[in-house]
Design an enzyme around this catalytic site. Structure first.
Site, PDB file in Angstrom:
ATOM      1  N   ASP A 155      -1.390 -17.984   5.058  1.00  0.00           N
ATOM      2  CA  ASP A 155      -2.312 -17.432   4.058  1.00  0.00           C
ATOM      3  C   ASP A 155      -3.731 -17.968   4.247  1.00  0.00           C
ATOM      4  OD1 ASP A 155      -0.291 -15.970   2.932  1.00  0.00           O
ATOM      5  OD2 ASP A 155       0.069 -17.362   1.273  1.00  0.00           O
TER       6      ASP A 155
ATOM      7  N   ARG B 207      -2.906  -2.754   7.267  1.00  0.00           N
ATOM      8  CA  ARG B 207      -3.258  -3.660   8.363  1.00  0.00           C
ATOM      9  C   ARG B 207      -4.213  -2.913   9.291  1.00  0.00           C
ATOM     10  NH1 ARG B 207       2.806  -6.410   9.265  1.00  0.00           N
ATOM     11  NH2 ARG B 207       3.126  -6.764   7.038  1.00  0.00           N
TER      12      ARG B 207
ATOM     13  N   HIS C  79       4.136 -12.377   6.288  1.00  0.00           N
ATOM     14  CA  HIS C  79       3.310 -13.568   6.481  1.00  0.00           C
ATOM     15  C   HIS C  79       4.155 -14.701   7.067  1.00  0.00           C
ATOM     16  CE1 HIS C  79       0.321 -12.256   3.070  1.00  0.00           C
ATOM     17  NE2 HIS C  79       0.441 -11.365   4.047  1.00  0.00           N
TER      18      HIS C  79
ATOM     19  N   HIS D 211       1.885 -19.435   1.672  1.00  0.00           N
ATOM     20  CA  HIS D 211       2.470 -19.279   3.003  1.00  0.00           C
ATOM     21  C   HIS D 211       1.589 -20.043   3.987  1.00  0.00           C
ATOM     22  CE1 HIS D 211       3.949 -15.135   1.410  1.00  0.00           C
ATOM     23  NE2 HIS D 211       4.879 -16.062   1.200  1.00  0.00           N
TER      24      HIS D 211
ATOM     25  N   HIS E  36       3.658 -16.663  -1.792  1.00  0.00           N
ATOM     26  CA  HIS E  36       2.336 -16.291  -1.301  1.00  0.00           C
ATOM     27  C   HIS E  36       1.252 -16.875  -2.198  1.00  0.00           C
ATOM     28  CE1 HIS E  36      -0.891 -13.912   0.428  1.00  0.00           C
ATOM     29  NE2 HIS E  36      -1.229 -13.533  -0.789  1.00  0.00           N
TER      30      HIS E  36
ATOM     31  N   HIS F 242      -4.357 -12.901   7.524  1.00  0.00           N
ATOM     32  CA  HIS F 242      -3.209 -13.807   7.494  1.00  0.00           C
ATOM     33  C   HIS F 242      -2.635 -13.968   8.889  1.00  0.00           C
ATOM     34  CE1 HIS F 242      -2.844 -11.042   3.845  1.00  0.00           C
ATOM     35  NE2 HIS F 242      -3.175 -12.178   3.279  1.00  0.00           N
TER      36      HIS F 242
ATOM     37  N   HIS G 112      -6.745  -7.117   6.998  1.00  0.00           N
ATOM     38  CA  HIS G 112      -6.353  -6.039   6.093  1.00  0.00           C
ATOM     39  C   HIS G 112      -7.555  -5.242   5.585  1.00  0.00           C
ATOM     40  CE1 HIS G 112      -2.065  -7.153   5.515  1.00  0.00           C
ATOM     41  NE2 HIS G 112      -2.508  -8.327   5.923  1.00  0.00           N
TER      42      HIS G 112
ATOM     43  N   HIS H 123       0.754 -13.638  10.606  1.00  0.00           N
ATOM     44  CA  HIS H 123       2.047 -13.010  10.339  1.00  0.00           C
ATOM     45  C   HIS H 123       3.100 -13.554  11.304  1.00  0.00           C
ATOM     46  CE1 HIS H 123       1.008  -9.553   7.478  1.00  0.00           C
ATOM     47  NE2 HIS H 123      -0.118 -10.224   7.632  1.00  0.00           N
TER      48      HIS H 123
HETATM   49 ZN    ZN Z   1       1.142 -14.860   2.216  1.00  0.00          ZN
HETATM   50 CU    CU Z   2      -1.597 -10.012   6.372  1.00  0.00          CU
END
Ligand code: ZN
Ligand code: CU
Length: 188
Positions: free
Chosen positions: A125, A179, A105, A122, A113, A87, A162, A89
């Site tokens: 995403d 993460r 995010h 998001h 999300h 993602h 992730h 962030h």
């Molecule tokens: Zn998200």
């Molecule tokens: Cu993430």
């Protein structure tokens, strides 16, 4: 190294064939493949992903503005084989050992999300990708939501990989696990 590998795999081929450009299960945008070179003249950005504490994941991701969104090309390694979420962030700060400093995010539109193709997601995403048996992944897809200009620009934000898969449902982050790599998105 990773970029040249990617170029070998995708650079020349993408001029003549759509086969190299694919996303995570959806369909790439139409009309992009015939004139890829001309399409790549817009703003560009790059991220050098570094592992968080206790992990080895790393790589380089580039973002290139194209007519129907932003083309994302990635060479990633040091991953556990299998599915990983990634993602954009909100905060361009990877200084915390677990990259918690990067915040949630990137969600300038205040939506729930979701997955990359969800009706609501998001902005950050990007969904899931799969690392091969060597712990590597080579990605090349177009995301129609990302932008490298204006108030929703991802430049100066962070990109995070992730440990686990994003279920596209659990709020606020898809239950994606720790993460494992983080980098700040820089204008190129
Ligand atoms: Zn998200
Ligand atoms: Cu993430």
């Amino acid at each position: 190294m990773k970029l040249s590998k990617l170029a070998l795999a995708c650079g020349l081929l993408s001029l003549v064939a759509a086969g190299c450009i694919s996303n995570r299960g959806g369909t790439p945008g139409d009309g992009i493949f015939g004139n890829q070179v001309e399409q790549q003249s817009g703003p560009k950005a790059i991220v050098h992903l570094n592992p968080t504490q206790g992990h080895k994941a790393n790589g380089i991701v580039t973002f290139t503005t194209v007519t129907n969104g932003v083309r994302v090309q990635a060479g990633l390694m040091g991953l556990d084989p299998g599915t990983h979420a990634f993602h954009v962030h909100e905060i361009g700060d990877c200084s915390a050992p677990d990259a918690s400093s990067a915040g949630p995010h990137f969600n300038p539109t205040g939506t729930p999300h979701g997955g990359p193709e969800s009706a609501h997601r998001h902005l950050g995403d990007l969904g899931n990708f799969t690392a091969d048996a060597n712990g590597e992944a080579h990605l090349d897809f177009i995301d129609s939501h990302l932008s490298l200009t204006g108030t929703n620009s991802i430049i100066g934000r962070s990109l995070i990989v992730h440990a686990g898969a994003d279920d596209y449902t659990t709020q606020p982050a898809g239950n994606s696990g720790p993460r494992i790599a983080c980098g700040v998105i820089q204008k190129q």
